[in-house]
Design an enzyme around this catalytic site. Structure first.
Site, PDB file in Angstrom:
ATOM      1  N   ARG A   1      43.501  28.716  30.086  1.00 17.88           N
ATOM      2  CA  ARG A   1      42.303  28.173  30.742  1.00 17.88           C
ATOM      3  C   ARG A   1      41.841  26.842  30.169  1.00 17.88           C
ATOM      4  O   ARG A   1      41.218  26.045  30.881  1.00 17.88           O
ATOM      5  CB  ARG A   1      41.177  29.213  30.671  1.00 17.88           C
ATOM      6  CG  ARG A   1      41.409  30.430  31.567  1.00 17.88           C
ATOM      7  CD  ARG A   1      40.382  31.512  31.322  1.00 17.88           C
ATOM      8  NE  ARG A   1      40.476  32.048  29.975  1.00 17.88           N
ATOM      9  CZ  ARG A   1      39.490  32.654  29.334  1.00 17.88           C
ATOM     10  NH1 ARG A   1      38.308  32.797  29.920  1.00 17.88           N
ATOM     11  NH2 ARG A   1      39.672  33.124  28.113  1.00 17.88           N
TER      12      ARG A   1
ATOM     13  N   ASN B   1      48.363  34.236  22.545  1.00 18.24           N
ATOM     14  CA  ASN B   1      47.658  33.709  23.708  1.00 18.24           C
ATOM     15  C   ASN B   1      46.230  34.237  23.709  1.00 18.24           C
ATOM     16  O   ASN B   1      45.996  35.394  23.378  1.00 18.24           O
ATOM     17  CB  ASN B   1      48.400  34.134  24.980  1.00 18.24           C
ATOM     18  CG  ASN B   1      47.725  33.717  26.272  1.00 18.24           C
ATOM     19  OD1 ASN B   1      47.651  34.483  27.216  1.00 18.24           O
ATOM     20  ND2 ASN B   1      47.234  32.499  26.342  1.00 18.24           N
ATOM     21  N   GLY B   2      45.291  33.366  24.076  1.00 19.32           N
ATOM     22  CA  GLY B   2      43.890  33.773  24.163  1.00 19.32           C
ATOM     23  C   GLY B   2      42.986  32.849  23.393  1.00 19.32           C
ATOM     24  O   GLY B   2      43.078  32.759  22.165  1.00 19.32           O
TER      25      GLY B   2
ATOM     26  N   GLN C   1      57.984  33.467  36.527  1.00 19.77           N
ATOM     27  CA  GLN C   1      57.418  34.782  36.218  1.00 19.77           C
ATOM     28  C   GLN C   1      57.354  35.674  37.449  1.00 19.77           C
ATOM     29  O   GLN C   1      56.859  35.262  38.506  1.00 19.77           O
ATOM     30  CB  GLN C   1      56.021  34.635  35.621  1.00 19.77           C
ATOM     31  CG  GLN C   1      55.454  35.959  35.118  1.00 19.77           C
ATOM     32  CD  GLN C   1      54.030  35.835  34.614  1.00 19.77           C
ATOM     33  OE1 GLN C   1      53.101  35.743  35.398  1.00 19.77           O
ATOM     34  NE2 GLN C   1      53.860  35.851  33.292  1.00 19.77           N
TER      35      GLN C   1
ATOM     36  N   PRO D   1      50.979  31.111  32.073  1.00 18.32           N
ATOM     37  CA  PRO D   1      50.915  31.286  33.525  1.00 18.32           C
ATOM     38  C   PRO D   1      49.489  31.517  33.997  1.00 18.32           C
ATOM     39  O   PRO D   1      48.756  32.315  33.415  1.00 18.32           O
ATOM     40  CB  PRO D   1      51.782  32.531  33.766  1.00 18.32           C
ATOM     41  CG  PRO D   1      51.695  33.296  32.474  1.00 18.32           C
ATOM     42  CD  PRO D   1      51.624  32.256  31.400  1.00 18.32           C
TER      43      PRO D   1
ATOM     44  N   CYS E   1      48.624  40.988  33.540  1.00 16.49           N
ATOM     45  CA  CYS E   1      47.574  40.586  34.471  1.00 16.49           C
ATOM     46  C   CYS E   1      46.538  41.693  34.614  1.00 16.49           C
ATOM     47  O   CYS E   1      46.884  42.853  34.894  1.00 16.49           O
ATOM     48  CB  CYS E   1      48.160  40.258  35.835  1.00 16.49           C
ATOM     49  SG  CYS E   1      46.890  39.763  37.044  1.00 16.49           S
TER      50      CYS E   1
END
Length: 326
Positions: free
Chosen positions: A225, A200-201, A70, A16, A100
């Site tokens: 990203r 994630n990352g 979400q 997201p 977030c």
């Protein structure tokens, strides 16, 4: 890979991204191999107050499957209430954002601020699970800061409350998006829970996806990203993981997809809003293109889809790839 009763087409997922992962972009990423996608986050409180703009963020389609819509918030009762308006859009999964890091989110006690209140995480998940007939998942970070890395504790509360899968962004809230991912923290969550875990990352290509899988043991990866202006990243990662060659997209392919993306945004949101949002997307598609700075400046003056088409044609002509005009 399964999330509750939902079978994913692959374990490569679109993460997201606020202001990015709308229906138009999700559908494009599907074409290039995203087997699962999560919408941009939606405020449960805004749904509660029947904000029409917020409800529009939940739009999906048959091509956008399986999809998680979400929501975020910090009040269990409001989060549970928000399930019903979300279900009108027929999601396969409801995801709860607890990761977030943005100040305007955390100052209200939402997003990654919830990692400072693990018991509340359990209460929120339990309330949403009770209200939802579809699987409920959670997205976390590794903790609030380096002195309070508690992703394992938070993940256990979420799992015990009924979460069907957990995504861990490998940074603390304090680090925002600074370089460096804590693979060990993601691995610790994977070892601590029985439900599937997404890592994630900094997953940006085949080698970084392989590293995420190898160092964490995660069940799937979420790409965020790296997908900006680059829905092709899913195709490239899938090929790499399968040991197949996959040449990068040509300039013509990139700009053809960009043009389709712009048209989809206009169809989804109307020309005024669609074009305003298309400006940032085209700037991302132009990354690495010779003369990109001048093209981006021109892009920021665009007001119609036809003007974008003219710019795209001029870029291709300058590169000697204009071919036939549409």
């Amino acid at each position: 890979m399964k999330i509750g009763s939902v079978t994913l087409q692959s374990n490569l997922a679109l993460a997201p991204l606020a202001g990015v992962t709308d229906l138009a972009f999700r559908e494009l990423c599907r074409e290039f191999g995203a087997g699962y996608a999560v919408s941009e986050m939606v405020s449960a409180k805004a749904l509660y107050y029947r904000d029409k703009k917020t409800d529009a963020l939940l739009r999906t389609s048959r091509a956008d499957r399986p999809v998680a819509l979400q929501i975020f918030g910090s009040e269990p009762a409001v989060m549970a209430w928000a399930v019903e308006p979300v279900l009108r859009h027929e999601p396969d999964v409801i995801d709860i954002n607890m990761g977030c890091p943005m100040p305007k989110i955390v100052k209200s006690g939402d997003g990654s601020a919830l990692m400072r209140r693990p018991r509340l995480i359990g209460e929120i998940v339990a309330a949403v699970v009770k209200a939802s007939p579809v699987p409920v998942t959670v997205k976390l970070r590794t903790g609030w800061d380096d002195g309070s890395k508690n992703a394992v504790e938070c993940a256990r509360y979420a799992e015990d409350a009924g979460a069907a899968a957990i995504t861990v962004h490998g940074r603390t809230r304090e680090k925002l998006y600074a370089p460096g991912v804590d693979y060990a923290a993601i691995a610790a969550v994977k070892a601590a829970v029985r439900v599937p875990v997404f890592g994630n990352g900094d997953v940006a290509d085949g080698p970084s996806a392989r590293r995420m899988f190898d160092e964490t043991g995660c069940d799937g990866v979420m790409i965020g990203r790296a997908s900006l202006g680059n829905p092709f990243v899913f195709r490239e990662i899938a090929a790499y993981l399968a040991g197949r060659a996959c040449p990068p997209p040509t300039l013509r392919e990139k700009l053809s997809v960009a043009s389709r993306h712009i048209r989809a945004l206009v169809a989804l949101k109307g020309e005024h809003i669609g074009i305003l949002e298309a400006r940032k997307h085209l700037a991302w598609y132009l990354k690495g293109v010779r003369g990109a700075a001048a093209y981006k400046a021109r892009c920021n003056q665009m007001k119609t889809a036809e003007q974008f088409d003219e710019l795209i044609y001029d870029i291709l002509r300058a590169a000697g790839e204009e071919g036939e005009r549409d």
